[in-house]
Each structure stands twice: as structure tokens, then as C-alpha cells.
Design a protein around this motif. Sequence first.
Motif, short mmCIF file in Angstrom:
data_model
loop_
_atom_site.label_atom_id
_atom_site.label_comp_id
_atom_site.label_asym_id
_atom_site.label_seq_id
_atom_site.Cartn_x
_atom_site.Cartn_y
_atom_site.Cartn_z
N TYR A 30 -7.07 4.02 -1.42
CA TYR A 30 -7.84 2.77 -1.37
C TYR A 30 -9.08 2.89 -2.24
O TYR A 30 -9.37 2.01 -3.05
N GLU A 31 -9.82 3.98 -2.09
CA GLU A 31 -11.06 4.16 -2.85
C GLU A 31 -10.80 4.26 -4.35
O GLU A 31 -11.65 3.87 -5.14
N SER A 33 -8.35 2.67 -5.80
CA SER A 33 -7.59 1.46 -6.14
C SER A 33 -6.22 1.80 -6.72
O SER A 33 -5.77 1.22 -7.70
N GLU A 34 -5.57 2.77 -6.10
CA GLU A 34 -4.29 3.25 -6.60
C GLU A 34 -3.12 2.88 -5.70
O GLU A 34 -2.05 3.49 -5.79
N CYS A 36 -1.31 -0.65 -3.32
CA CYS A 36 -1.34 -2.04 -2.88
C CYS A 36 -1.12 -2.05 -1.37
O CYS A 36 -0.04 -1.69 -0.89
N GLU A 54 -9.03 -6.49 -0.22
CA GLU A 54 -8.09 -6.57 -1.34
C GLU A 54 -6.63 -6.41 -0.91
O GLU A 54 -5.74 -6.40 -1.77
#
Length: 134
Positions: A30-31, A33-34, A36, A54
Motif C-alpha cells: 500500500y505504501e 502503491s504497488e 490494487c 484509493e
Amino acid sequence: MAISKGYKALLEEAMQQIKTMPLEEARELYELSEACFIDIRDIRELERDGMIPEAVHAPRGMLEFWVDPDSPYYRDVFGQSGPFILYCQSAWRSALATLTLQQMGMENVCHLEGGFKNWMGAGLPIAEKRAVNH
């Protein structure tokens, strides 16, 4: 009415066939952004408790239709390579949903250990439900 297989047996079978993403690993993805994150909870749960920032809301009842490119309800987000991390409140619905997506041929899909309850309990980021999230 007697049933031949209860939810506990279904969950046990699913858990033997799917990947469960440990909370710490999910936090790292999550941190960075890798990944979904896919929230499959009911809209009322999102409005009450919020969601992972997100994350994409894909209600459990529509998930198979949103994932299938041949469906009139297909959503482009599912055309990405992933990884996709599904979550619900307690990791029951997400376990069954992850198994279903695997059976549909979707790769790079797993579910979040302990669900949103675990995420909240760890004090990780939570956002209010957005009106449009994809």
C-alpha cells in the motif's frame, strides 16, 4: 432444509487454495502503491466504517461481472496486471471471492489477512467512502 456443505467448509477449502496476504506485507505494498486494493463490502459498510484510501469498491454481488471482459459490466481496473488484494470486513467473503476469481483464471490475486477489521485495528489509513472511486 439441510445443506451438504456449510460456510466453514467452504472457507476451509478456499483457504487451502488461495494466498492470504499478511497485514504487514499488504501495508508495505500500500505504501509503495504497488497493489490494487479491492473492497468487496456492502456500500453500507463503507459508509459506516470507511475504506482503505484509493481502494476500488467492487461489491461482492457484482465482482464476477466487473472482472469478466465479456460482461457488459466490465471495469477497466481489472485489466491491470495487479497484484489485486481483496478485502471484506473479516476475510470470509474475500476468501471466497479470491477463490472465485482464481477459478475464472485471474492471476495475481489474494485477500487481506483479517480483512478491514485487521487493517483498522492496526491503525492503518482509512478514508471516507468516495462518491466515485474508479
